[in-house]
Design an enzyme around this catalytic site. Structure first.
Site, PDB file in Angstrom:
ATOM      1  N   ALA A 157      -4.199   1.124   0.039  1.00 18.13           N
ATOM      2  CA  ALA A 157      -3.227   0.035  -0.306  1.00 18.13           C
ATOM      3  C   ALA A 157      -3.569  -1.164   0.712  1.00 18.13           C
ATOM      4  CB  ALA A 157      -1.828   0.479  -0.030  1.00 18.13           C
ATOM      5  N   GLY A 184      -4.785   5.085  -0.302  1.00 19.21           N
ATOM      6  CA  GLY A 184      -4.351   4.844  -1.803  1.00 19.21           C
ATOM      7  C   GLY A 184      -5.656   4.988  -2.755  1.00 19.21           C
ATOM      8  N   GLU A 218      -6.257   8.312  -3.283  1.00 22.37           N
ATOM      9  CA  GLU A 218      -5.170   8.967  -4.256  1.00 22.37           C
ATOM     10  C   GLU A 218      -5.508   8.669  -5.703  1.00 22.37           C
ATOM     11  OE1 GLU A 218      -1.918   7.214  -1.673  1.00 22.37           O
ATOM     12  OE2 GLU A 218      -1.343   9.231  -1.480  1.00 22.37           O
ATOM     13  N   GLU A 220      -3.795   7.252   6.466  1.00 24.39           N
ATOM     14  CA  GLU A 220      -2.508   6.573   6.500  1.00 24.39           C
ATOM     15  C   GLU A 220      -1.880   6.793   8.079  1.00 24.39           C
ATOM     16  OE1 GLU A 220      -3.641   8.076   3.831  1.00 24.39           O
ATOM     17  OE2 GLU A 220      -2.771   6.800   1.991  1.00 24.39           O
TER      18      GLU A 220
HETATM   19  C1  3H9 Z   1      -2.508   3.442   2.002  1.00 24.44           C
HETATM   20  O1  3H9 Z   1      -3.446   3.432   1.392  1.00 24.44           O
HETATM   21  C2  3H9 Z   1      -1.001   3.960   1.483  1.00 24.44           C
HETATM   22  C3  3H9 Z   1      -1.016   4.578   0.322  1.00 24.44           C
HETATM   23  O2  3H9 Z   1      -1.039   5.930   0.640  1.00 24.44           O
HETATM   24  C4  3H9 Z   1       0.077   4.554  -0.502  1.00 24.44           C
HETATM   25  C5  3H9 Z   1       1.402   3.359  -0.432  1.00 24.44           C
HETATM   26  C6  3H9 Z   1       2.243   3.561  -1.488  1.00 24.44           C
HETATM   27  N1  3H9 Z   1      -5.889  -3.645   3.593  1.00 24.44           N
HETATM   28  O3  3H9 Z   1     -12.514  -2.887   8.742  1.00 24.44           O
HETATM   29  P1  3H9 Z   1     -13.498  -4.031   8.364  1.00 24.44           P
HETATM   30  C7  3H9 Z   1      -9.800  -5.638   5.536  1.00 24.44           C
HETATM   31  S1  3H9 Z   1      -2.583   2.677   3.514  1.00 24.44           S
HETATM   32  C8  3H9 Z   1      -5.934  -4.804   3.719  1.00 24.44           C
HETATM   33  O4  3H9 Z   1     -13.752  -5.163   9.195  1.00 24.44           O
HETATM   34  P2  3H9 Z   1     -15.467  -2.265   8.005  1.00 24.44           P
HETATM   35  C9  3H9 Z   1      -9.831  -6.085   6.932  1.00 24.44           C
HETATM   36  O5  3H9 Z   1      -8.558  -6.655   7.455  1.00 24.44           O
HETATM   37  C10 3H9 Z   1      -4.193   2.226   3.547  1.00 24.44           C
HETATM   38  N2  3H9 Z   1      -7.057  -5.464   4.244  1.00 24.44           N
HETATM   39  O6  3H9 Z   1     -14.576  -3.460   7.472  1.00 24.44           O
HETATM   40  C11 3H9 Z   1     -10.969  -7.104   7.063  1.00 24.44           C
HETATM   41  O7  3H9 Z   1     -10.469  -8.306   6.734  1.00 24.44           O
HETATM   42  P3  3H9 Z   1     -10.906  -9.676   7.540  1.00 24.44           P
HETATM   43  C12 3H9 Z   1      -5.101   3.377   3.712  1.00 24.44           C
HETATM   44  C13 3H9 Z   1      -7.924  -4.491   4.552  1.00 24.44           C
HETATM   45  O8  3H9 Z   1     -16.745  -2.172   6.797  1.00 24.44           O
HETATM   46  C14 3H9 Z   1     -11.941  -6.618   6.068  1.00 24.44           C
HETATM   47  O9  3H9 Z   1     -11.041  -5.884   4.793  1.00 24.44           O
HETATM   48  N3  3H9 Z   1      -6.512   2.927   4.046  1.00 24.44           N
HETATM   49  C15 3H9 Z   1      -7.830  -3.092   4.156  1.00 24.44           C
HETATM   50  O10 3H9 Z   1     -15.800  -2.130   9.282  1.00 24.44           O
HETATM   51  C16 3H9 Z   1     -13.328  -5.839   6.338  1.00 24.44           C
HETATM   52  O11 3H9 Z   1     -12.591  -4.743   6.990  1.00 24.44           O
HETATM   53  C17 3H9 Z   1      -6.963   2.509   5.364  1.00 24.44           C
HETATM   54  O12 3H9 Z   1      -6.140   2.518   6.115  1.00 24.44           O
HETATM   55  C18 3H9 Z   1      -6.568  -2.534   3.690  1.00 24.44           C
HETATM   56  N4  3H9 Z   1      -6.357  -1.499   3.411  1.00 24.44           N
HETATM   57  O13 3H9 Z   1     -14.468  -1.016   7.475  1.00 24.44           O
HETATM   58  C19 3H9 Z   1      -8.180   1.785   5.569  1.00 24.44           C
HETATM   59  N5  3H9 Z   1      -8.968  -2.450   4.607  1.00 24.44           N
HETATM   60  O14 3H9 Z   1     -12.502  -9.699   7.165  1.00 24.44           O
HETATM   61  C20 3H9 Z   1      -8.383   0.639   6.346  1.00 24.44           C
HETATM   62  C21 3H9 Z   1      -9.933  -3.489   5.369  1.00 24.44           C
HETATM   63  O15 3H9 Z   1     -10.149 -10.950   7.005  1.00 24.44           O
HETATM   64  N6  3H9 Z   1      -9.445   0.036   6.422  1.00 24.44           N
HETATM   65  N7  3H9 Z   1      -9.142  -4.668   5.218  1.00 24.44           N
HETATM   66  O16 3H9 Z   1     -10.785  -9.319   8.958  1.00 24.44           O
HETATM   67  C22 3H9 Z   1     -10.617   0.689   7.162  1.00 24.44           C
HETATM   68  O17 3H9 Z   1     -10.476   1.523   7.649  1.00 24.44           O
HETATM   69  C23 3H9 Z   1     -12.048  -0.301   7.197  1.00 24.44           C
HETATM   70  O18 3H9 Z   1     -11.513  -1.547   6.711  1.00 24.44           O
HETATM   71  C24 3H9 Z   1     -12.931   0.404   6.316  1.00 24.44           C
HETATM   72  C25 3H9 Z   1     -14.233  -0.965   6.194  1.00 24.44           C
HETATM   73  C26 3H9 Z   1     -13.460   1.644   6.759  1.00 24.44           C
HETATM   74  C27 3H9 Z   1     -12.564   0.493   4.870  1.00 24.44           C
END
Ligand code: 3H9
Length: 708
Positions: free
Chosen positions: A65, A103, A106, A126
């Site tokens: 998400a 998500g 999911e 999450e």
């Molecule tokens: C969820 O899914 C809830 C659901 O179950 C249901 C809901 C009803 N959203 O980390 P990076 C941005 S909760 C918004 O530097 P990497 C990040 O801010 C979610 N933005 O890259 C950055 O922006 P900027 C569950 C996001 O290659 C840019 O993308 N998922 C999101 O080192 C690059 O990110 C997570 O918790 C996001 N979800 O790592 C995963 N993800 O360039 C969260 C990233 O402006 N994300 N951004 O600073 C991560 O763990 C890492 O970003 C990922 C990539 C491993 C994906």
């Protein structure tokens, strides 16, 4: 990009391909879910489509998400995209590369099949942002792989590599990934005629076996009790998996939704979301040239084979980067390498490293005795004795041998970077790279800008940190730099509270209850009380007004240097690290208080907590005011990764915002009246309080980069 473009649908070879294209990581931002729903409906309706593929454009499948949308109103869709995928009338295949997280996974679990490239990772992280998988993940994953494995994944939030995910049953097939779209289309063709459709929601085989084992959930609750104290999300995750075992699918989904909504706007989730974005913001340098890409380093050198130098060398070796360790004395070099070998051997004994990994890592570390031998390295980190004259000599030698574009870094924890830079003809290439002990373990890596350090050098130095798995944060050069300088007043207050009547065990309990993994006095015993003692003696010799800390000085003089001597702030039984309160310490405290004529009183837990943390909040305001850090949130990142500040409280300044800037100012002003100068409110603090601006929006008054 318009909402209409974020999901594409096209048909190739009888397969409907749904492509999510929402850079940078295909989070489920505005229009993405709607786009997936519309595409599946198109595929259902098109007689030429025999099966469908869900795939991500760019570097990832779907990262989850959009975290920026939490805590804000979101459109409620009549049906979720998972429901629509799950009830598609034709087989659906998720084709995963990069990350399928939260998500994102999911969506994949709602598909009938999942294939992945070998480098892909899947997970439900999450919990790490204080919520739970709220898109059916807590109900589908246990039905697919069993509640035990699902619970472990959901409660830890870990990213599972594709091969392991295949073994667990999450992934049906690993494909080479040379052309994932083509491979996915071929896979979809191979399952196009399979009926009934493989819907995870209909499966009961894995959960049925656990209906008779409610003890498993209590055991899990018990096992996380210490690590998850003060937190709700991990327990709600367990409750959801329990619901997957005991409730029919739709009821389980309702339970998941109810528990999710209890978490989304709780303080815990707000703090963890803040920490997530703060950790990404810290990598950004305002005004840095956008087209500058720091290259990867292929060879590193460390000067000095002491504890710090050894730990730094291990960080490189652990990350696959060959590193030379330079010591001019063969004896010291051999002892240093032996320490590294011993450290690795402990990890092998504990099972966190294999013998083969240890051998590989040791092979990456090359001992050398001549400066000429490190001249070809891309980066050199000086980690010699903390004395300006010694460091100056090292930099004068580095100047002679290092190739022109090498990064010249100093691991000093206090000495002005300019002193080292001044010994070279290339001060733009010199910066601080301040590691925290133990250097191979602690994540924080402070990048210290000297007056002449170029912005490119800062960007390259930060990249070095990231390459070795650290969190790089920029600081300006000043006494203690940003992190330790902000922590120092905390250290002073904990000693001075003793003189007023508090005890180490009370202070430690307050901080552990607050969420620190270990109390500050127990930390002191772990690192050795003699370290602070030597620094205090040096400072007292330099500054006649230096406030003496008689209690710790006296303990050291009694031979109580911490765990290594079996006693320090606490007493220790042989072979056991449990701290026991000690009457001897109580007596020393009472003696000193009497000698100083300080009246004794009792402290509430709240007062202890605020005395320690407000002192650091005030100092952090001074640091920002002087432009020695870029943002309040950078300071929070430093506290999270350098000092064990509880993550679910966001960081020092985020926590202080929870109390309110006006109240923090009022209390500090009152303590200024009572205790004198050390509590003088920072100008920035006063201004923030007057304007009601939260700490996290505080801006430095000096632009570190404009200053030179
Ligand atoms: C969820 O899914 C809830 C659901 O179950 C249901 C809901 C009803 N959203 O980390 P990076 C941005 S909760 C918004 O530097 P990497 C990040 O801010 C979610 N933005 O890259 C950055 O922006 P900027 C569950 C996001 O290659 C840019 O993308 N998922 C999101 O080192 C690059 O990110 C997570 O918790 C996001 N979800 O790592 C995963 N993800 O360039 C969260 C990233 O402006 N994300 N951004 O600073 C991560 O763990 C890492 O970003 C990922 C990539 C491993 C994906």
């Amino acid at each position: 990009m318009s909402e209409a473009d974020v999901v594409r649908f096209d048909v190739e070879d009888g397969i409907g391909v749904i492509t999510v294209d929402y850079p940078p990581v295909n989070a489920l931002g505005p229009g993405v879910r709607e786009g997936i729903i519309a595409a599946v409906e198109k595929g259902n309706a098109d007689a030429n489509v025999k099966a469908m593929v869900l795939i991500g454009a760019g570097r990832s499948f779907i990262a989850g998400a959009d975290i920026r949308m939490f805590g804000k109103p979101r459109p409620v869709l009549p049906r979720s995209s998972q429901d629509v995928l799950d009830s598609a009338t034709k087989p659906t295949v998720a084709a995963i590369h990069g990350f399928a997280l939260g998500g994102g996974l999911e969506q994949a679990l709602a598909c009938h099949y999942r294939i992945a490239v070998p480098s892909a990772k899947v997970g439900l992280p999450e919990v790490l942002i204080g919520i739970l998988p709220g898109g059916g993940g807590t109900q589908r994953l246990p039905r697919l792989i069993g509640p035990k494995a699902a619970m472990e994944m959901i409660v830890s939030g870990r990213h599972v590599p594709a091969e392991e995910a295949k073994k667990m049953g999450i992934i049906d097939a690993i494909v080479p990934g040379k052309d994932l779209r083509r491979e996915a289309i071929d896979y979809a063709k191979s399952v196009a005629d399979k009926r009934p459709l493989a819907r995870i929601r209909d499966r009961t085989d894995h959960v049925a076996a656990y209906k008779a084992d409610p003890g498993m959930f209590d055991a899990m609750r018990k096992s996380i009790a210490r690590r998850a104290r003060n937190q709700k999300a991990p327990y709600h995750c367990i409750a959801c998996v329990e619901a997957a075992v005991n409730q029919p699918f739709d009821e389980g989904i309702a339970t998941e939704r109810r528990l999710f909504s209890e978490l989304e706007n709780a303080d815990e989730a707000k703090a963890l979301r803040y920490a997530f974005f703060a950790e990404r913001e810290v990598a950004k340098i305002p005004g840095a040239p956008k087209d500058f890409k720091p290259g990867k380093i292929s060879r590193a050198a460390v000067v000095g084979a002491g504890t710090m130098g050894g730990g730094i060398a291990m960080s490189f070796a652990d990350s696959g980067i060959p590193v030379k360790v330079l010591e001019v004395s063969r004896d010291v070099l051999e002892r240093g390498l032996q320490r590294v070998r011993d450290n690795y051997a402990i990890s092998v004994k504990r099972g966190s490293t294999t013998q083969a990994q240890m051998d590989e890592r040791m092979a990456r570390i090359t001992p050398v005795e001549r400066y000429e031998d490190i001249g070809d390295c891309d980066v050199v980190i000086e980690a010699v004795f903390e004395r300006p004259d010694v460091k100056k000599e090292v930099f004068a030698k580095l100047e002679k041998v290092m190739k022109p574009d090498a990064l010249l870094l100093s691991n000093s924890s206090a000495i002005d970077t300019d002193i080292m830079a001044g010994m070279t003809s290339r001060p733009a290439n010199v910066a601080g790279a301040h590691f925290f002990a133990p250097a191979n373990v602690m994540k924080l890596y402070e990048v210290v800008k000297g007056t002449k350090t170029s912005v490119e050098t800062i960007l390259r130095t930060m990249q070095v940190g990231r390459d070795i798995g650290k969190i790089s944060a920029v600081a300006g050069s000043c006494d203690g730099f940003a992190a330790n300088r902000s922590r120092a007043p905390f250290g002073t207050e904990m000693m001075l509270m003793l003189e007023e009547g508090a005890l180490p065990e009370q202070i430690d309990k307050v901080m552990v209850d607050f969420g620190y993994p270990i109390g500050p006095f127990a930390v002191g015993d772990l690192s050795g009380l003699d370290i602070g003692y030597d620094t205090r003696k040096r400072r007292a010799a330099e500054n006649p007004n230096f406030r003496k800390l008689l209690i710790p000085d006296r303990l050291v003089e009694m031979g109580r240097k911490g765990q290594k001597t079996g006693a320090g702030w606490f007493r220790y039984e042989k072979g056991d690290r449990t701290p026991h309160p000690d009457e001897v310490v109580k007596a020393v405290i009472a003696d000193v208080a009497r000698e100083l004529g300080i009246p004794q009183r009792t402290f509430t837990d709240d007062e202890i907590l605020k005395r320690l943390l407000f002192a650091s909040v005030n100092e952090t305001c001074k640091i920002l005011e002087e432009g020695k850090a870029l943002r309040a949130s950078d300071m929070d990142v430093m506290w999270l990764h350098g000092f064990g500040f509880p993550r679910y409280r966001g960081g020092l300044m985020f926590w202080a915002d929870g109390i309110g800037v006006k109240e923090v100012y009022r209390q500090i002003a009152e303590w200024h009246q009572r205790y004198g100068d050390r509590w003088k409110p920072a100008n920035l603090l006063r201004e923030l309080a007057e304007s009601g601006t939260p700490f996290r929006e505080a801006k430095p008054k000096v632009d570190m980069f404009a200053a030179g």
